[in-house]
Design a protein around this motif. Structure first.
Motif, PDB file in Angstrom:
ATOM      1  N   ILE A  67       0.837  -1.202   0.000  1.00  0.00           N
ATOM      2  CA  ILE A  67       0.000   0.000   0.000  1.00  0.00           C
ATOM      3  C   ILE A  67       0.873   1.254   0.000  1.00  0.00           C
ATOM      4  O   ILE A  67       0.567   2.238  -0.682  1.00  0.00           O
ATOM      5  N   ALA A  68       1.959   1.219   0.760  1.00  0.00           N
ATOM      6  CA  ALA A  68       2.863   2.364   0.799  1.00  0.00           C
ATOM      7  C   ALA A  68       3.454   2.641  -0.583  1.00  0.00           C
ATOM      8  O   ALA A  68       3.599   3.796  -0.985  1.00  0.00           O
ATOM      9  N   GLN A  69       3.781   1.573  -1.304  1.00  0.00           N
ATOM     10  CA  GLN A  69       4.339   1.737  -2.650  1.00  0.00           C
ATOM     11  C   GLN A  69       3.324   2.372  -3.589  1.00  0.00           C
ATOM     12  O   GLN A  69       3.646   3.274  -4.368  1.00  0.00           O
ATOM     13  N   ALA A  70       2.074   1.909  -3.498  1.00  0.00           N
ATOM     14  CA  ALA A  70       1.023   2.477  -4.359  1.00  0.00           C
ATOM     15  C   ALA A  70       0.796   3.946  -4.047  1.00  0.00           C
ATOM     16  O   ALA A  70       0.625   4.767  -4.958  1.00  0.00           O
ATOM     17  N   CYS A  71       0.781   4.291  -2.770  1.00  0.00           N
ATOM     18  CA  CYS A  71       0.576   5.687  -2.370  1.00  0.00           C
ATOM     19  C   CYS A  71       1.748   6.553  -2.817  1.00  0.00           C
ATOM     20  O   CYS A  71       1.556   7.694  -3.271  1.00  0.00           O
ATOM     21  N   ALA A  72       2.964   6.036  -2.689  1.00  0.00           N
ATOM     22  CA  ALA A  72       4.153   6.800  -3.081  1.00  0.00           C
ATOM     23  C   ALA A  72       4.162   7.068  -4.582  1.00  0.00           C
ATOM     24  O   ALA A  72       4.622   8.126  -5.032  1.00  0.00           O
ATOM     25  N   ASN A  73       3.630   6.123  -5.361  1.00  0.00           N
ATOM     26  CA  ASN A  73       3.594   6.273  -6.817  1.00  0.00           C
ATOM     27  C   ASN A  73       2.385   7.075  -7.288  1.00  0.00           C
ATOM     28  O   ASN A  73       2.260   7.361  -8.489  1.00  0.00           O
ATOM     29  N   PRO A 279      -2.641   0.731   7.265  1.00  0.00           N
ATOM     30  CA  PRO A 279      -1.277   0.173   7.190  1.00  0.00           C
ATOM     31  C   PRO A 279      -0.493   0.696   5.997  1.00  0.00           C
ATOM     32  O   PRO A 279      -0.412   0.068   4.951  1.00  0.00           O
ATOM     33  N   ASN A 280       0.097   1.864   6.143  1.00  0.00           N
ATOM     34  CA  ASN A 280       1.016   2.364   5.130  1.00  0.00           C
ATOM     35  C   ASN A 280       2.060   3.223   5.821  1.00  0.00           C
ATOM     36  O   ASN A 280       1.931   3.562   6.988  1.00  0.00           O
ATOM     37  N   LYS A 281       3.080   3.556   5.113  1.00  0.00           N
ATOM     38  CA  LYS A 281       4.213   4.259   5.723  1.00  0.00           C
ATOM     39  C   LYS A 281       3.875   5.671   6.183  1.00  0.00           C
ATOM     40  O   LYS A 281       4.613   6.278   6.948  1.00  0.00           O
ATOM     41  N   SER A 282       2.755   6.215   5.725  1.00  0.00           N
ATOM     42  CA  SER A 282       2.363   7.554   6.160  1.00  0.00           C
ATOM     43  C   SER A 282       1.609   7.515   7.479  1.00  0.00           C
ATOM     44  O   SER A 282       1.167   8.536   7.966  1.00  0.00           O
TER      45      SER A 282
END
Length: 383
Positions: A67-73, A279-282
């Motif tokens: 999920i963090a990868q998708a949000c970052a992209n 659950p994501n890095k933010s």
């Protein structure tokens, strides 16, 4: 009070878990006395992670990374796919979930431990901090008949207020001849709960999970097929690599143009309904920036900063960076004892690598596995 020091040269407390079936004891005398003193004279806190619900709920696996990868992209369609899979496979099973016998026994043992306290200088109170969203803890203490604070005030329209965690309860005889403090538990959800609603923009309100979750399913139940959910579930069980993005691209490409609007509608409804830290890095930013989450983290830090504080970690990996940093800072307090329960002997190295610079960390290491039933046995032995 002087801080309690382990009588052993190392920080490992070995437990013979195979003797639990024989009704113990499963601690050597020195460790048993050390823990008995620690629980009797400390402000008791627990940090409970996903391992507390082991066997009842699925783990996060690598969903946070995906999920963090998708949000970052900035890939909103991918974010919708991953967040929907998380909602259906992790959040939805929390609806109607009931605690098992070990969870109810944990509540009873903790109550007995607090009730057995002979000192009046430390309240008969314990705080349970958890990153779990489910309502299993509340149900377990309800079934066990243990008084607890969940942060809500009021009966008809409960409103969340962190000040409620400072409440201490007393029971008084009808003749008013005596009063006694009631063992009370604070249940503090550091990442929110499926029973916390965003419907009131002015405050967090209580709403049963049986109302919030079905509402989202009814509106967005057809966003993905079961086959598509299974594909994503399989993918997020492993760490993200660039080539894995084709799994998500394949699903997006198979959808009609109208599906994009449906996916966006789900994200808007999901984020505006459940008061949880996703659950994501933010999530660190969300935790700090959100006033309620900031207050909960400050409450956690303040509890660990007390004189003679005890923190028992169970089922928690310390992979949450913001919580790990709070604990590390708190360990500068020499009167804090951190008791880390390792699930297996192999977990010791993981925890030592996370917390290797602190002498006031003790590791409970089993001969085989340390489960919730073993934690209950430990509480029984040291009270």
């Amino acid at each position: 009070m002087k801080s309690i020091r382990s009588p052993k040269d190392n920080n490992v407390i070995k437990v013979h878990t195979e003797s639990v079936e024989l009704d113990g004891p499963f601690l050597v005398k020195e460790d048993s006395e050390f823990l008995r003193n620690a629980f009797a004279s400390s402000h008791i806190n627990f940090l409970l992670g996903a391992g507390f619900c082991c066997g009842l709920l699925p783990t996060l696996a690598c969903r946070e990374e995906w999920i963090a990868q998708a949000c970052a992209n900035g890939e909103r369609k991918h974010e919708a796919l991953l967040q929907y899979e998380f909602f259906r496979n992790v959040v939805c099973p929390m609806e109607g979930l009931h605690p098992n016998e070990e969870m109810v026994e944990f509540a009873k043992q903790l109550k007995r431990l607090l009730a057995a306290r002979g000192t009046i200088s430390i309240p008969r109170k314990a705080s349970l901090f958890t990153t779990n969203y489910d309502a299993i803890l509340e149900d377990a203490f309800e079934i066990a008949g243990v008084s607890y604070n969940d942060g809500f005030e009021g009966r008809i329209s409960p409103i969340f207020a962190t000040r409620s965690f400072g409440h201490v309860q007393y029971v008084q005889s009808l003749s008013l001849e005596y009063s006694a403090q009631v063992p009370t538990i604070n249940i503090i959800k550091l990442h929110g709960s499926v029973t916390w609603s965003k419907e009131n923009p002015q405050a967090i309100t209580y709403c049963e999970a049986a109302k919030l979750i079905p509402r989202l399913i009814e509106t967005h139940g057809s966003l993905l097929s079961q086959e598509e959910l299974d594909k994503i579930k399989t993918a997020v069980s492993e760490p993200f690599i660039d080539s894995d993005i084709e799994v998500l691209n394949g699903i997006v490409d198979s959808k009609s143009p109208e599906w994009s609007d449906e996916a966006e509608s789900f994200l808007e409804d999901y984020y505006s309904t459940l008061q949880i830290v996703n659950p994501n890095k933010s999530k660190f930013e969300e935790t700090v920036m959100g006033l309620t989450y900031y207050e909960l983290m400050r409450l956690f830090a303040n509890e660990l900063d007390r004189n003679n504080a005890l923190l028992v970690s169970f089922g928690f990996s310390f992979a949450d960076e913001h919580i790990l940093e709070i604990v590390k800072r708190a360990l500068e307090n020499p009167q804090l004892i951190l008791l880390v329960c390792c699930h297996t002997p192999d977990d010791l190295e993981w925890y030592q690598n996370k917390l290797n610079d602190y002498d006031n960390v003790k590791y409970v290491v089993p001969t085989e596995q340390f489960n919730l039933a073993d934690l209950c046995a430990l509480l029984k032995e040291v009270r």
